[in-house]
Structure formats: structure tokens, C-alpha cells
Design a protein around this motif. Structure first.
Motif, PDB file in Angstrom:
ATOM      1  N   GLU A 251       0.831  -1.213   0.000  1.00  0.00           N
ATOM      2  CA  GLU A 251       0.000   0.000   0.000  1.00  0.00           C
ATOM      3  C   GLU A 251       0.863   1.259   0.000  1.00  0.00           C
ATOM      4  OE1 GLU A 251      -2.782   0.198   3.177  1.00  0.00           O
ATOM      5  OE2 GLU A 251      -3.747   1.989   2.374  1.00  0.00           O
ATOM      6  N   LEU A 253       3.746   1.748  -1.371  1.00  0.00           N
ATOM      7  CA  LEU A 253       4.632   1.971  -2.518  1.00  0.00           C
ATOM      8  C   LEU A 253       4.132   3.141  -3.344  1.00  0.00           C
ATOM      9  CD1 LEU A 253       5.223  -1.711  -3.636  1.00  0.00           C
ATOM     10  CD2 LEU A 253       6.551  -0.332  -2.044  1.00  0.00           C
ATOM     11  N   ASN A 254       5.038   4.067  -3.634  1.00  0.00           N
ATOM     12  CA  ASN A 254       4.586   5.311  -4.258  1.00  0.00           C
ATOM     13  C   ASN A 254       4.983   5.545  -5.717  1.00  0.00           C
ATOM     14  OD1 ASN A 254       7.260   5.732  -3.831  1.00  0.00           O
ATOM     15  ND2 ASN A 254       7.042   7.562  -2.577  1.00  0.00           N
ATOM     16  N   PRO A 255       5.728   4.653  -6.402  1.00  0.00           N
ATOM     17  CA  PRO A 255       6.035   4.974  -7.816  1.00  0.00           C
ATOM     18  C   PRO A 255       4.744   5.132  -8.620  1.00  0.00           C
ATOM     19  CG  PRO A 255       7.353   3.116  -7.109  1.00  0.00           C
ATOM     20  CD  PRO A 255       6.345   3.368  -6.033  1.00  0.00           C
ATOM     21  N   ILE A 256       4.730   6.103  -9.495  1.00  0.00           N
ATOM     22  CA  ILE A 256       3.497   6.391 -10.222  1.00  0.00           C
ATOM     23  C   ILE A 256       3.038   5.190 -11.055  1.00  0.00           C
ATOM     24  CG2 ILE A 256       3.688   8.915 -10.277  1.00  0.00           C
ATOM     25  CD1 ILE A 256       4.888   8.708 -13.041  1.00  0.00           C
ATOM     26  N   ASN A 259       0.669   2.988  -9.181  1.00  0.00           N
ATOM     27  CA  ASN A 259      -0.508   3.629  -8.603  1.00  0.00           C
ATOM     28  C   ASN A 259      -1.470   4.135  -9.665  1.00  0.00           C
ATOM     29  OD1 ASN A 259      -0.241   3.703  -5.572  1.00  0.00           O
ATOM     30  ND2 ASN A 259       1.792   4.318  -6.244  1.00  0.00           N
TER      31      ASN A 259
ATOM     32  N   TYR B  59       4.992  16.381  -9.397  1.00  0.00           N
ATOM     33  CA  TYR B  59       5.776  15.143  -9.384  1.00  0.00           C
ATOM     34  C   TYR B  59       6.937  15.314  -8.413  1.00  0.00           C
ATOM     35  CZ  TYR B  59       3.529  13.349 -13.610  1.00  0.00           C
ATOM     36  OH  TYR B  59       2.632  12.863 -14.515  1.00  0.00           O
ATOM     37  N   PHE B  70       9.636   8.614 -10.225  1.00  0.00           N
ATOM     38  CA  PHE B  70       8.670   9.664  -9.889  1.00  0.00           C
ATOM     39  C   PHE B  70       7.611   9.148  -8.928  1.00  0.00           C
ATOM     40  CE2 PHE B  70       8.388  12.959 -13.604  1.00  0.00           C
ATOM     41  CZ  PHE B  70       9.295  13.753 -12.941  1.00  0.00           C
ATOM     42  N   SER B  71       7.246   9.971  -7.949  1.00  0.00           N
ATOM     43  CA  SER B  71       6.022   9.710  -7.189  1.00  0.00           C
ATOM     44  C   SER B  71       5.174  10.968  -7.323  1.00  0.00           C
ATOM     45  CB  SER B  71       6.343   9.411  -5.731  1.00  0.00           C
ATOM     46  OG  SER B  71       6.813  10.582  -5.098  1.00  0.00           O
ATOM     47  N   LYS B  72       3.915  10.878  -6.910  1.00  0.00           N
ATOM     48  CA  LYS B  72       3.022  12.030  -7.016  1.00  0.00           C
ATOM     49  C   LYS B  72       3.060  12.823  -5.719  1.00  0.00           C
ATOM     50  CE  LYS B  72       0.446  12.801 -10.705  1.00  0.00           C
ATOM     51  NZ  LYS B  72       0.322  14.139 -11.281  1.00  0.00           N
ATOM     52  N   GLU B  75      -0.225  13.219  -2.939  1.00  0.00           N
ATOM     53  CA  GLU B  75      -1.236  12.230  -3.315  1.00  0.00           C
ATOM     54  C   GLU B  75      -0.829  10.896  -2.707  1.00  0.00           C
ATOM     55  OE1 GLU B  75      -2.890  10.863  -7.481  1.00  0.00           O
ATOM     56  OE2 GLU B  75      -2.532  13.016  -7.448  1.00  0.00           O
ATOM     57  N   PRO B  77      -0.280   7.052  -1.825  1.00  0.00           N
ATOM     58  CA  PRO B  77      -0.372   5.872  -2.672  1.00  0.00           C
ATOM     59  C   PRO B  77      -1.675   5.103  -2.403  1.00  0.00           C
ATOM     60  CG  PRO B  77       1.600   5.816  -1.306  1.00  0.00           C
ATOM     61  CD  PRO B  77       0.817   6.983  -0.882  1.00  0.00           C
ATOM     62  N   SER B  78      -2.126   4.423  -3.416  1.00  0.00           N
ATOM     63  CA  SER B  78      -3.398   3.710  -3.261  1.00  0.00           C
ATOM     64  C   SER B  78      -3.145   2.211  -3.179  1.00  0.00           C
ATOM     65  CB  SER B  78      -4.283   4.004  -4.468  1.00  0.00           C
ATOM     66  OG  SER B  78      -3.622   3.546  -5.623  1.00  0.00           O
TER      67      SER B  78
END
Lengths: 409, 210
Positions: A251, A253-256, A259, B59, B70-72, B75, B77-78
Motif C-alpha cells: 500500500e 509503494l509510491n512509484p506512479i 498507482n 511530481y 517519480f512519485s506524485k 497524493e 499511494p493507493s
């Protein structure tokens, strides 16, 4: 055969393409492969062979090790060879002992030569060692070989450190002897070398940290592999979500990519499309989709009248189609005369001569195919607002009238 | 500070193109000058400028062990079924890689045919591969190819040589290993606590694992 340096240098120069190719590929290059990949004359190939720049083994061709070593030394790449430092240390030791015994100046010159050489060589070997370590960690495919090679580099690093210590001791123990020579240049070389040795020792400590770090990372990967196997077992037993915090970790993990964020698609503004960059983009798209009608349209100059007030008004209000139909139905007047004398509806009011001219031109452009151009010019004098102007216009006749004219003539 | 004043590196566009597609930039990548792009990002001055620049687009550049992604921004994570499925599949794949004789680690080069041959010759590997849910099920080689395609799409591998079908494991692969490490098996100590203990002894054991 008599060989001189000029021969060697010029052959190296003229065969540089082949040397570059062989240096990059190194192994397993067949003679035919070399000749097909590189444009090299038979004469030049034989010359390289006779000067031993290349060797032939059965059907393969390899570059002379000396050439490889020379290029690697200059480029500071290739395997580190600490043995060369040991050799230089022995030579320095030997010449110092010769000088101690004889106090003869002729031994100082080679001593200075080796001290200079060792200064450059130690730095070069350390740079090569660092590059080899990085390369092994990043590119060696077999992890067992990778570990072994890193251990070997650790030994090489130890050898270089030992040599540096021996050299430092040698220089300090023989300080008085060397000072007695009263050679200012020798003194300067030794001072520079001492400084280099200290800096290189620091660098070697960093290398040791890198090696340990890389070995740790490999070890870490192997430990993780064991853990992955355990997780796999739990997964197969259906216990992954109960016996681990898998859900919680995933849950976070943040790489785009994971997600559901898609790459942004930015719309290009219309204003941008009118710029030079926009034009280039349009041309690329036109090429891609094979649109052949794309023309670069430069912006037109400013109109010399107010389009909103004069033209646009009657363009909207006057039905030119019906006007043309009425013109074609009558026989007496040509188009310009017809428009000039036409009684426009009250809502439009009286049109000025300029407006009537604009309407005439507009009809010419729009109904070019339906109208009969006689290719004759007529002139008329018109007085408006106490101004008289002579206007020339092309004669457009209704179709029947035109036929009559042609039969009459 | 205005964006115009940032003096961004000229490769900003390329970097954005890769990262915004959700890919990683690894230090040992060779395709599309990836190694060079990594060096640019790894320069602290460039990193700070690019971070500020991309933050405007919401970003955030995340730095890992020899990789960036990259992460947002703002926002969280889901969690989705697809995300869980993907990582369950990764556990299967890493378990397979871990069970190979010649272990696949960062920097390794391998051909799918080599792994397929090893799987053919080893019942345990054969079973593992058979259990991985994949679309191409005709033969082992195609299954391995599908795994490689998936890992390449997610930028953990790169197809280094199309003629010999040689793949290279990129630094981003350590992201997957870090996830495995982060997962706690209840009732067991975490591995990271033991990794630095008595290193040389561990190495000797692992040099000859058979």
C-alpha cells in the motif's frame, strides 16, 4: 627489416580505424570479419603484421598487448597491475643503494626518472582499480565471479598500500643520503611524491569502503533471495496476507507506475501551433499521417479597412446566391452594371460605391465557375460625395448574352 | 525563485519523458543514454533544480540505490487489486531467480534460453515456473520471455542485445529487493538486522552455495 619510430607512428595512424575496432572488440575477431568491417588495404594489413602491431592466431587476429597496454594506460582503463609499482620500488631502492655506495651523480638521474614514474603510476593504478571495482559490481553477470573479483581487488588494493608504505619508509630512511646530493630538482620530486602518496592513501581507504559496500550489497541480495523464497512458500500456502505485512507494505509503494498514474498528455495551445516550433510539430505530424496539404501559412498583413463595419455586414445580410441567380436571369446588363443599379432591400439601405465594388469582387471569387468572363475591360465614371472617380472593371455577361455576342462576332 | 531562473539541464525533457511514464532511471542502464541521465540527476545541484521544477507539475523525484523514479506530490499511494497482483507475481519471479544456479543479481546478463534450459533440467524450477500465472503457456522459453518483457516494461531489465536476446539487470531491480526486505514475516527477525554480521564468513558460504 629496419624499423624506426616514425614507421610505427605512421602505421598506427593510417591503421587507426582497425586498431580502434580491435581495441573495442578485443577477442575472437576473424581476419575476414576485420577486413569486411573495416576498409583496410592488403598492403596496410601486411604492414601492421610485419610491425607486430597485430598477430594472427589460426584464423583470428588480435592487437599486440603492448598497443593495448599503451591505450589502456593513457585512457586509465583496464586491469590494475600493482606489480609495476613493486618493480619501480625495487628500482628506486637499487639506485639509492648505488648512490649511497658511490655518491656518484650518474645514479641520481635514473633515480629521478623512477621517482617521477612511480608518482604517475600509483595514481593511474588506483584510478584503474576504482574503475574496475565499479565495473565489476555493475556489470559482472555471475555473482560468484563478482564476489571473487571484488576480493581480488581488495588484495590488489592491499598490495598498493604496502608498496606506498615501503616507499614512504625508503624515502624517510634515506632522507640524509638524498639530501647530501644537494639536487634541487630531486628534492622537489620527492616532496611532490610524498604529497601524492598521502593523498593516494586516503583514496585507497575510500576504495576499501567501496569494496566492502559492494560486497555487502551482493550479500544483501543473496539474503533477500532467501527471504523471497520464504515469502513464496507462504504465498503458496495462502498465508501471505496473514503471516506478513505484505498488504501494508504494498500500500505504501509510491512509484506512479504502480498507482495507476498514466503519463500526462499535454494539449498544445493553438497559439503555440502558430509559432516556429508549432510549425515543426505540425510538419512532423503531417509526415507521420502522410498529410500532403499542410502549407505554412504566414499571417497576412493588417487589413486597410474595418472588416467588421463594412464587409462583414453585407456578407451576412445579402444573399449573394440569389443576387447571382437574378443576374443570370436578365440579359441587358453585365455584372458590374447589374450590381451598380440593383435596388437592394430597404433593410440594407444604400450601398456606397466601395461596398458595391467589394460585393462585385466577392461574387467573382465565389461564383467564378458559374460566371462567364469575357476578358474585356470597361471603364465607368462615378460621382459620389462630390468626388468623381473612374473605375475599370471586367465585363461579366449573363450566359445567353455571351452566346449572342460570340455568334454576332 | 522563478522556473525560468532555474537553468535546467538540457536533458530535462528526456528525463521527464522517462520518469513520467513511470519508468526508473538506473545508473547501469545503457539504452537512450540512461547512464548519462542518471549522472545528471545524481548531481546534487541538478537534482535540486529538477526537483523544484517537477514539483510544480506535482511530481516528486525519489532517489533509490543507484536509481530514480517519480512519485506524485500530495497524493497518497493507493491500494488496488492490480497492485497486489503485480507484487505477488514479482514474489514468484524473484523466487524463481533466487532458485537458479547462476543467480540473477544487479548487473547480471542472461538470455531467456539459458533460464529455460535450466528449468527444463530441474524439476523444482519447472514446477515454480509452471505456477507463475502467465498468458503465454506454450513452452518454458515463451514463459521466460513473458517474464522478461514484463520486467523490461517496468524498467527493471533492459534488452541489451536484440540479436542474442541478452537482457541486463538494472539497478532499479534493487527496488524490488528492498520491498522484499521491507516485508516482515511475523515471528521472525528482519533480515536487514543480520546483513552486516560477520561478512567474510557469509561470503564464503555463498560463494559455494551448492
Amino acid at each position: 627489416m629496419q624499423i624506426n619510430t616514425n614507421d610505427i607512428i605512421s602505421t598506427l595512424y593510417y591503421s587507426r580505424e582497425a586498431i580502434e575496432y580491435l581495441f573495442a572488440k578485443k577477442d575472437n575477431i576473424s581476419i575476414s570479419q576485420l577486413k569486411s568491417e573495416i576498409s583496410i588495404s592488403e598492403e596496410m594489413y601486411n604492414r601492421m603484421k610485419s610491425l607486430e602491431i597485430i598477430y594472427e592466431y589460426e584464423n583470428t587476429v588480435v592487437l599486440n598487448d603492448s598497443v593495448i597496454n599503451m591505450l589502456e594506460d593513457i585512457l586509465q582503463i583496464g586491469e590494475s597491475t600493482p606489480g609495476i609499482i613493486s618493480e619501480y620500488v625495487s628500482e628506486i631502492k637499487r639506485y639509492i643503494s648505488f648512490y649511497q655506495e658511490t655518491h656518484h651523480y650518474r645514479f641520481i638521474s635514473p633515480l629521478k626518472k623512477y621517482l617521477r614514474r612511480i608518482d604517475k603510476t600509483i595514481t593511474r593504478e588506483i584510478i584503474k582499480l576504482q574503475k574496475s571495482i565499479d565495473d565489476t559490481y555493475k556489470n559482472e553477470s555471475n555473482y560468484r565471479i563478482k564476489l571473487r573479483r571484488l576480493e581480488e581487488y581488495r588484495e590488489k588494493r592491499d598490495t598498493i598500500i604496502n608498496n606506498i608504505y615501503i616507499l614512504q619508509n625508503l624515502l624517510s630512511e634515506n632522507h640524509n643520503t638524498l639530501s647530501s646530493s644537494a639536487d634541487a630538482q630531486l628534492f622537489q620530486i620527492i616532496q611532490t611524491l610524498k604529497q601524492t602518496l598521502l593523498e593516494n592513501l586516503d583514496y585507497l581507504i575510500e576504495i576499501q569502503t567501496d569494496i566492502t559496500d559492494y560486497i555487502n550489497k551482493i550479500q544483501y541480495q543473496l539474503d533477500i533471495y532467501q527471504k523471497a523464497q520464504q515469502l513464496k512458500e507462504l504465498k503458496d500456502q495462502g498465508l501471505l496476507n496473514f503471516s506478513t505485512n505484505f498488504h501494508e507494505i504494498i500500500e505504501k509503494l509510491n512509484p506512479i507506475r504502480f498507482n495507476g498514474h498514466k503519463a500526462p498528455r499535454t494539449k498544445i495551445s493553438v497559439d503555440t501551433l502558430y509559432t516556429d516550433i508549432g510549425q515543426q510539430l505540425c510538419q512532423k505530424i503531417a509526415e507521420k499521417y502522410k498529410v500532403s496539404q499542410l502549407r505554412y501559412r504566414t499571417s497576412a498583413g493588417q487589413l486597410n479597412f474595418n472588416i467588421n463595419e463594412k464587409i462583414l455586414d453585407h456578407q451576412i445580410l445579402i444573399d449573394t446566391q440569389k443576387l447571382v441567380e437574378k443576374f443570370l436571369q436578365q440579359k441587358e446588363k453585365n455584372l458590374f452594371e447589374f450590381i451598380l443599379n440593383f435596388k437592394f432591400p430597404k433593410q440594407i439601405g444604400d450601398l456606397t460605391i466601395n461596398q458595391k465594388l467589394s460585393l462585385f469582387v466577392e461574387i467573382l471569387v465565389q461564383y467564378e465557375k458559374q460566371l462567364n468572363f469575357s476578358y474585356q475591360l470597361k471603364f465607368i465614371e462615378i460621382t459620389e460625395n462630390e468626388k468623381t472617380q473612374k473605375i475599370g472593371y471586367t465585363v461579366i455577361l449573363p450566359s445567353k448574352e455571351r452566346k449572342k455576342i460570340t455568334t454576332n462576332s | 525563485m522563478k522556473i525560468e531562473d532555474l537553468e535546467l539541464p538540457k536533458q530535462t525533457h528526456e528525463i521527464f519523458n522517462i520518469l513520467a511514464r513511470g519508468h526508473f532511471i538506473s545508473s547501469n542502464g545503457t539504452k537512450d543514454g540512461m547512464g548519462r541521465l542518471y549522472d545528471i540527476l545524481n548531481d546534487p545541484v541538478n537534482f535540486e533544480k529538477l526537483q523544484d521544477y517537477f514539483n510544480v507539475l506535482r511530481y516528486k523525484i525519489e532517489k533509490g540505490n543507484n536509481y530514480f523514479y517519480f512519485s506524485k506530490l500530495n497524493e497518497p499511494p493507493s491500494i488496488t487489486e492490480k497492485k497486489l497482483e503485480t507484487f505477488e507475481k514479482y514474489i514468484d519471479i524473484i523466487d524463481l531467480f533466487a532458485s537458479l544456479d547462476n543467480k540473477i543479481t544487479i548487473g547480471s546478463r542472461f538470455r531467456p534460453s539459458e533460464i529455460a534450459e535450466e528449468c527444463n533440467a530441474n524439476v523444482r524450477l519447472k514446477q515454480k515456473l509452471a505456477k507463475i500465472p502467465l498468458y503465454r503457456s506454450e513452452n518454458f522459453l515463451n514463459k521466460i520471455r513473458e517474464i522478461c518483457d514484463m520486467l523490461t516494461r517496468d524498467s527493471f531489465l533492459e534488452l541489451e542485445d536484440e540479436n542474442t536476446e541478452t537482457y541486463k539487470v538494472l539497478d532499479a531491480y534493487s527496488y524490488l529487493l528492498d520491498i522484499i526486505n521491507a516485508i516482515t514475516i511475523f515471528g521472525q527477525p528482519n533480515y536487514s538486522e543480520n546483513t552486516n554480521d560477520n561478512l567474510s564468513d557469509n561470503i564464503d558460504i555463498n560463494i559455494n552455495p551448492n
